[in-house]
Design a protein around this motif. Structure first.
Motif, PDB file in Angstrom:
ATOM      1  N   THR A  25       0.433  -1.029   0.123  1.00 26.82           N
ATOM      2  CA  THR A  25      -0.226   0.024   0.002  1.00 26.82           C
ATOM      3  C   THR A  25       1.078   1.220   0.146  1.00 26.82           C
ATOM      4  OG1 THR A  25      -1.724  -1.038   0.866  1.00 26.82           O
ATOM      5  CG2 THR A  25      -1.310   1.419   1.267  1.00 26.82           C
ATOM      6  N   SER A  26       0.578   2.216  -1.150  1.00 27.50           N
ATOM      7  CA  SER A  26       1.428   3.055  -1.042  1.00 27.50           C
ATOM      8  C   SER A  26       0.502   4.949  -0.654  1.00 27.50           C
ATOM      9  CB  SER A  26       1.500   3.539  -2.535  1.00 27.50           C
ATOM     10  OG  SER A  26       2.942   2.652  -2.307  1.00 27.50           O
ATOM     11  N   VAL A  27       0.847   5.224   0.120  1.00 26.63           N
ATOM     12  CA  VAL A  27       0.037   6.185   0.277  1.00 26.63           C
ATOM     13  C   VAL A  27      -0.054   7.933  -0.079  1.00 26.63           C
ATOM     14  CG1 VAL A  27      -1.711   8.286   1.744  1.00 26.63           C
ATOM     15  CG2 VAL A  27      -0.821   5.427   2.125  1.00 26.63           C
ATOM     16  N   LEU A 324     -11.187  -1.627   5.102  1.00 26.62           N
ATOM     17  CA  LEU A 324      -9.655  -2.349   5.074  1.00 26.62           C
ATOM     18  C   LEU A 324      -9.845  -3.088   4.922  1.00 26.62           C
ATOM     19  CD1 LEU A 324      -8.154   0.832   7.010  1.00 26.62           C
ATOM     20  CD2 LEU A 324      -8.008   0.486   4.696  1.00 26.62           C
ATOM     21  N   GLN A 331      -0.848  -4.604  -4.749  1.00 24.91           N
ATOM     22  CA  GLN A 331      -0.529  -2.925  -4.456  1.00 24.91           C
ATOM     23  C   GLN A 331      -1.544  -2.537  -5.237  1.00 24.91           C
ATOM     24  OE1 GLN A 331       0.523  -1.597  -8.513  1.00 24.91           O
ATOM     25  NE2 GLN A 331       2.856  -0.707  -7.216  1.00 24.91           N
ATOM     26  N   THR A 332      -1.696  -1.403  -3.760  1.00 24.25           N
ATOM     27  CA  THR A 332      -3.284  -0.449  -3.356  1.00 24.25           C
ATOM     28  C   THR A 332      -2.455   1.320  -3.479  1.00 24.25           C
ATOM     29  OG1 THR A 332      -4.011  -1.971  -2.597  1.00 24.25           O
ATOM     30  CG2 THR A 332      -4.726   0.422  -1.812  1.00 24.25           C
ATOM     31  N   LEU A 334      -3.248   4.270  -2.567  1.00 29.52           N
ATOM     32  CA  LEU A 334      -4.117   5.554  -1.907  1.00 29.52           C
ATOM     33  C   LEU A 334      -3.892   6.859  -1.782  1.00 29.52           C
ATOM     34  CD1 LEU A 334      -5.650   3.998   1.381  1.00 29.52           C
ATOM     35  CD2 LEU A 334      -5.310   6.462   0.831  1.00 29.52           C
ATOM     36  N   TYR A 346       0.615   1.598   5.951  1.00 29.35           N
ATOM     37  CA  TYR A 346       0.929   1.195   4.617  1.00 29.35           C
ATOM     38  C   TYR A 346       2.533   1.176   4.797  1.00 29.35           C
ATOM     39  CZ  TYR A 346       1.984   5.916   6.478  1.00 29.35           C
ATOM     40  OH  TYR A 346       2.240   6.987   7.804  1.00 29.35           O
TER      41      TYR A 346
END
Length: 361
Positions: A25-27, A324, A331-332, A334, A346
């Protein structure tokens, strides 16, 4: 499946960008208008050759008198396979698209990169008109089977031709108009019934997935029913077109067909459009998207890339946690305009400022 790197040149507010994208997860955080959603839009465009925000490519090109095209490139890893996707978006001309330096059409591209996008505007799936729900189904069908995107395109082209004929007739049913209408009616019947049947089957597959997703997000199990509605289904499209011919000639437009169909959704026996609360509507909109995400994962055998555009801003903490728990992907990506809940885990944090992206973690 995941993106490992993204390059943008003159796309939206990005003059030049190169960013590495990790797994997990990338924010992307930043104020409104800085370019967070534009990043997700670029990823979506590489996967589908369309935008989830606009219908034409011209507006995706950076606003500058000296700029006539935008370029989007992305490296993708699927298992042990590496692929390079490239798109050149041009003013007033067709976009140029390549996979591993080979020119491809949209029908060849769809399904190569399964992708799911969640947006605050998804509420229109529940509260909006039938066109929003038809688009929702057609976007899903395009990724499930690219041949169905060709069928949808055929239906749209046939309708344009038939409507042009109706307008040109001036409401008069001459022998020449009758002969040409027969041709278009036959074509519309064949393609329209095929598209409607594909939508109908999709609605049946998505119903249990949507019910499960709603329970996970809302924390409450309620009976859910989904049905594809065609006013012409009982008599068939050919007969419906024949019966509507006088009205079509009078109005200069095709009044029956898959372009007028709808997806009906009932929650606890009531229409979600008119009787559900705001919280129920938001939960259901997310559940509809999540149902397609899981359908894509099963059909493709891959984990679709998840694009979440500020989806937690309108949800209470309970529903945010439900989302969630329900979402799973290799891969997310956000975005968030506000501070993230401490409950959101994340793997990478990026700050987006005026068309620039900086990794902070």
């Amino acid at each position: 499946m995941r993106f490992t790197r993204l390059w943008l040149t003159d796309f939206r507010n990005y003059s030049h960008l190169e960013v590495d994208l990790p797994a997990g997860t990338s924010v992307f955080v930043g104020s409104n208008g800085e370019g967070k959603t534009n990043l997700l839009e670029a990823i979506y465009y590489l996967a589908t050759m369309t935008s989830f925000r606009v219908s034409t490519a011209d507006v995706l090109i950076r606003s500058d008198p000296e700029v006539s095209q935008a370029v989007v490139r992305g490296e993708v890893v699927a298992g042990e396979r590496e692929m390079l996707f490239e798109a050149a978006l041009r003013q007033s001309s067709r976009s140029h698209y390549q996979v591993n330096k080979q020119r491809v059409r949209r029908r060849d591209l769809l399904g190569l990169i399964p992708v799911s996008v969640f947006m605050p505007d998804d509420l229109v799936l529940v509260k909006g008109g039938p066109s929003e729900r038809r688009r929702y189904m057609d976007e899903a069908l395009a990724q499930i089977d690219s041949r169905l995107d060709v069928v949808r395109s055929d239906v749209e082209n046939i309708l344009r031709q038939r409507n042009a004929l109706l307008r040109q007739s001036g409401g008069r049913f001459s022998s020449e108009v009758a002969m040409t209408l027969e041709v278009w009616d036959d074509k519309l019947t064949e393609a329209g019934e095929q598209l409607a049947e594909a939508r109908r089957r999709l609605a049946m597959r998505l119903e249990p997935r949507t019910a499960t997703a709603y329970t996970e997000i809302a924390g409450q199990a309620l009976p859910l029913e989904m049905a594809y509605e065609s006013a012409w289904q009982s008599e068939g499209l050919s007969e419906a077109l024949r019966q509507a011919r006088s009205e079509d000639l009078r109005r200069g437009v095709t009044t029956v067909g898959p372009h007028r169909d709808d997806l009906s959704v009932l929650l606890d026996g009531r229409s979600v459009r008119t009787h559900a609360s705001q919280g129920e509507q938001r939960s259901l909109a997310l559940a509809l998207r999540l149902a397609v995400h899981r359908e894509l994962a099963e059909v493709s055998g891959q984990s679709p890339v998840l694009l979440l555009d500020d989806v937690f801003s309108e949800l209470d903490p309970g529903r945010s946690q439900g989302v969630l728990r329900a979402l799973r992907s290799e891969q997310t990506l956000l975005t968030s305009a506000g501070p993230l809940s401490s409950e959101i885990a994340y793997d990478a944090l990026f700050r987006v400022t005026a068309g620039r992206v900086y990794r902070e973690m």
